[in-house]
Structures are given as structure tokens and as C-alpha cells.
Design an enzyme around this catalytic site. Structure first.
Site, PDB file in Angstrom:
ATOM      1  N   LYS A  53       0.744  -1.169  -0.127  1.00 15.51           N
ATOM      2  CA  LYS A  53       0.096   0.096   0.054  1.00 15.51           C
ATOM      3  C   LYS A  53       0.946   1.355  -0.060  1.00 15.51           C
ATOM      4  O   LYS A  53       0.548   2.342  -0.717  1.00 15.51           O
ATOM      5  CB  LYS A  53      -0.966   0.148   1.183  1.00 15.51           C
ATOM      6  CG  LYS A  53      -2.044  -0.895   1.125  1.00 15.51           C
ATOM      7  CD  LYS A  53      -2.805  -1.074   2.464  1.00 15.51           C
ATOM      8  CE  LYS A  53      -3.776  -2.340   2.459  1.00 15.51           C
ATOM      9  NZ  LYS A  53      -4.432  -2.855   3.744  1.00 15.51           N
ATOM     10  N   GLN A  97      -4.685  -1.716   9.703  1.00 10.26           N
ATOM     11  CA  GLN A  97      -4.416  -3.064   9.267  1.00 10.26           C
ATOM     12  C   GLN A  97      -5.254  -4.197   9.903  1.00 10.26           C
ATOM     13  O   GLN A  97      -4.927  -4.195  11.374  1.00 10.26           O
ATOM     14  CB  GLN A  97      -3.101  -3.268   8.887  1.00 10.26           C
ATOM     15  CG  GLN A  97      -2.670  -4.352   8.128  1.00 10.26           C
ATOM     16  CD  GLN A  97      -3.248  -4.550   6.699  1.00 10.26           C
ATOM     17  OE1 GLN A  97      -3.471  -3.514   5.974  1.00 10.26           O
ATOM     18  NE2 GLN A  97      -3.657  -5.768   6.132  1.00 10.26           N
ATOM     19  N   ASP A 120     -11.214   2.326   4.072  1.00  7.58           N
ATOM     20  CA  ASP A 120     -11.669   0.958   4.080  1.00  7.58           C
ATOM     21  C   ASP A 120     -13.041   0.562   3.699  1.00  7.58           C
ATOM     22  O   ASP A 120     -13.412  -0.439   3.162  1.00  7.58           O
ATOM     23  CB  ASP A 120     -11.476   0.267   5.279  1.00  7.58           C
ATOM     24  CG  ASP A 120     -10.011  -0.493   5.539  1.00  7.58           C
ATOM     25  OD1 ASP A 120      -9.454  -1.077   4.381  1.00  7.58           O
ATOM     26  OD2 ASP A 120      -9.441  -0.540   6.476  1.00  7.58           O
TER      27      ASP A 120
END
Ligand code: GUN
Length: 283
Positions: A53, A97, A120
Site C-alpha cells: 500500500k 490493518q 476501507d
């Protein structure tokens, strides 16, 4: 029949090139999209995803910050860190995460993130908006899958889509997005009886099981579109999918590979959401 391979890497690369230009245009207007990722502990898979990422952000011109925390971090400390990022005007996107250590309530963490910075798309407000077809941050993997299907002009309206898997991150939302695109959707999961009878009817089969090569050609209808969301590490240390690619390729019309399939598209949709967050917050 030999299926056409949908190359996620190539599609991701084309989309990222356009995003790079979009970010440059925003920079000219003094808007500098920034993503902050919180990485807890030292899980090798999570470290590798976060690294991917970070690299993708840098290449697109998006500012990327990684905040690393020890696995012993308390829930209160983590929530305080998120609160700080919610109030930081230079941060447009926040991502914690997953998975996180078991002593921390995952849902509490997801709900602590400002929905406007929830790149997200996991916050219940954003999930609710997605379910009701309102514009919002779409979850990255499901959105990437939809983009792959649409990149080949594959019709979804009236098609029978079967999703194997019901996680909050992939299974549930990808079914919802396909429903929003007028597909008829069925979910299969570990407690489903006669799964093969169901999957063999699917025009579009989404496989998000998390087990190496569990879906072979006997689960697939001739001409089906097969999307493999699996990321499994083999004994040899390479990555492979949930689908037996060589076998299923003989019956499907389209198939996604692993690696170079859904993975690069997930990251690309994260970049997309971060750019959108910056635009919405700043403009
Ligand atoms: N862990 C595995 N996939 C994801 C994802 O899409 N988002 C976050 N935050 N964690 C993950």
C-alpha cells in the site's frame, strides 16, 4: 473452452496512471492527499500488505504514513491515536490493518474512525450507505472485483452470481455490490449443504474461501466468470489462489489469476478512496 485471463496487474497499472495525474492536479490546487496506516504487531502478511500500500501511494503521489505499534498496545491507546488522526487536517484517509490483537475490540476500532476518513469502507455508516446504494467509500476488494468484471464489459444484470465466503471484508459486501448491479446473488459458506449444486449454476462465481485450490472445474458451469480472491502461501513460499486455475481455466469464460489478479486492484481502490476523501474534505 479456454478462459480469458483478467489481468488485475495491468488494469491496476492503467488506473493508477490516471490517478497519478489526478493527484498532480490536486497538488496544483494545494491539496495533498494523505493516507495514514496503523500497523500493529509483526504479522508477516500484514507487513507485506502495508508495504504494498505504501509503495503504491508513493508511486501515485499520495502521501503515505505508517504508524507502527507494538502488539501490546492497549485499546485505549489505539483509540486515542485514531482520535488524533481524525482531528489531523493533513490526514484524509485512515486505515487500521486487520487483524488486530485479540485483546482489542475490532468493531470499536472500526467505529472510532471518522466515516469521512474511512477509506476501507468498514464503518457501519459507510456499510449502510453501500447497502442502500448511496455514494460512499466502497470496500476496496469488492470494488476492485467489480471493476475487473466491468473492465471486460461482462453483463451483471439478471445474471446469477454466487459468492463463496461471507466475511465482512469481502464476501458480504461483494454480494451486495453485485446485487446493486442487478445480479441475483446467493452466498455459500462453510455450513452450506450441496454447495456444488449451487456453484454449478453460477454465471459469476466469486471465491473467497481462504484455502488453496479448493475450487476445481467440477464446481464451475461452462462459460462462467470466475473471480479468485484467495491469497494462500504454498509450501514453496509462492502465492496461490482458492481456485485450481489450470483446471478451471478449461471451463470458465473469464478467470482471474493469483498473483496479479484481485490483489493489485484492492490496493488501487484504496488509492481511489484516499483521493476521493481528500477531494470531499478539502473541496
Ligand atoms: N486485512 C486484510 N485485508 C484488509 C483490508 O482490506 N483492510 C484492512 N484494514 N485490513 C485488511
Amino acid at each position: 473452452m479456454t478462459a480469458e485471463v483478467i489481468n488485475g496487474q495491468e488494469l491496476a497499472s492503467n488506473l493508477r496512471e490516471k490517478m497519478k495525474q489526478e493527484v498532480a492536479a490536486l497538488n496544483n490546487n494545494k491539496i495533498f492527499p494523505k493516507l495514514t496506516v496503523i500497523l500493529i504487531g509483526d504479522d508477516p502478511a500484514s507487513q507485506s500488505y502495508v508495504k504494498g500500500k505504501h509503495k503504491a501511494c508513493n508511486e501515485a503521489g499520495i502521501i503515505s504514513e505508517i504508524i507502527r505499534k507494538d502488539a501490546s498496545i492497549s485499546e485505549a491507546e489505539l483509540l486515542a491515536e485514531i482520535d488524533c488522526l481524525n482531528n489531523d487536517e493533513t490526514v484524509h484517509g485512515i486505515l487500521v490493518q486487520l487483524p488486530i490483537p485479540k485483546h482489542i475490540d475490532e468493531q470499536k476500532v472500526i467505529e472510532a474512525i471518522d466515516p469521512k476518513k474511512d477509506v476501507d469502507g468498514f464503518h457501519p455508516i459507510n456499510v449502510g450507505k453501500m447497502m442502500t446504494g448511496q455514494e460512499t467509500f466502497l470496500p476496496c476488494t469488492p470494488h476492485g472485483i467489480l471493476q475487473m468484471i466491468q473492465s471486460k464489459q461482462i453483463e451483471t444484470e439478471g445474471k446469477y452470481a454466487v459468492v463463496i465466503g461471507r466475511s465482512n471484508i469481502v464476501g458480504k459486501p461483494v454480494g451486495q455490490l453485485l446485487l446493486n448491479e442487478n445480479a441475483t446473488v446467493t452466498y455459500c459458506h462453510s455450513r452450506t449443504n450441496n454447495m456444488k449444486d449451487i456453484t454449478k449454476q453460477a454465471d459469476i462465481l466469486i471465491v473467497a474461501v481462504g484455502k488453496e485450490h479448493v475450487i476445481d472445474a467440477s464446481y464451475v458451469k461452462e462459460g462462467a466468470v470466475v473471480i479468485d480472491v484467495g491469497v494462500n502461501r504454498t509450501k514453496e513460499g509462492t502465492l496461490t489462489g482458492d481456485v485450481d486455475f489450470e483446471d478451471v481455466k478449461q471451463v470458465a469464460s473469464y478467470i482471474t489469476p493469483v498473483p496479479k489478479g484481485v490483489g493489485p486492484m484492492t490496493i488501487t481502490m484504496l488509492l481511489r478512496n484516499t483521493i476521493e476523501a481528500a477531494k470531499r474534505i478539502e473541496q
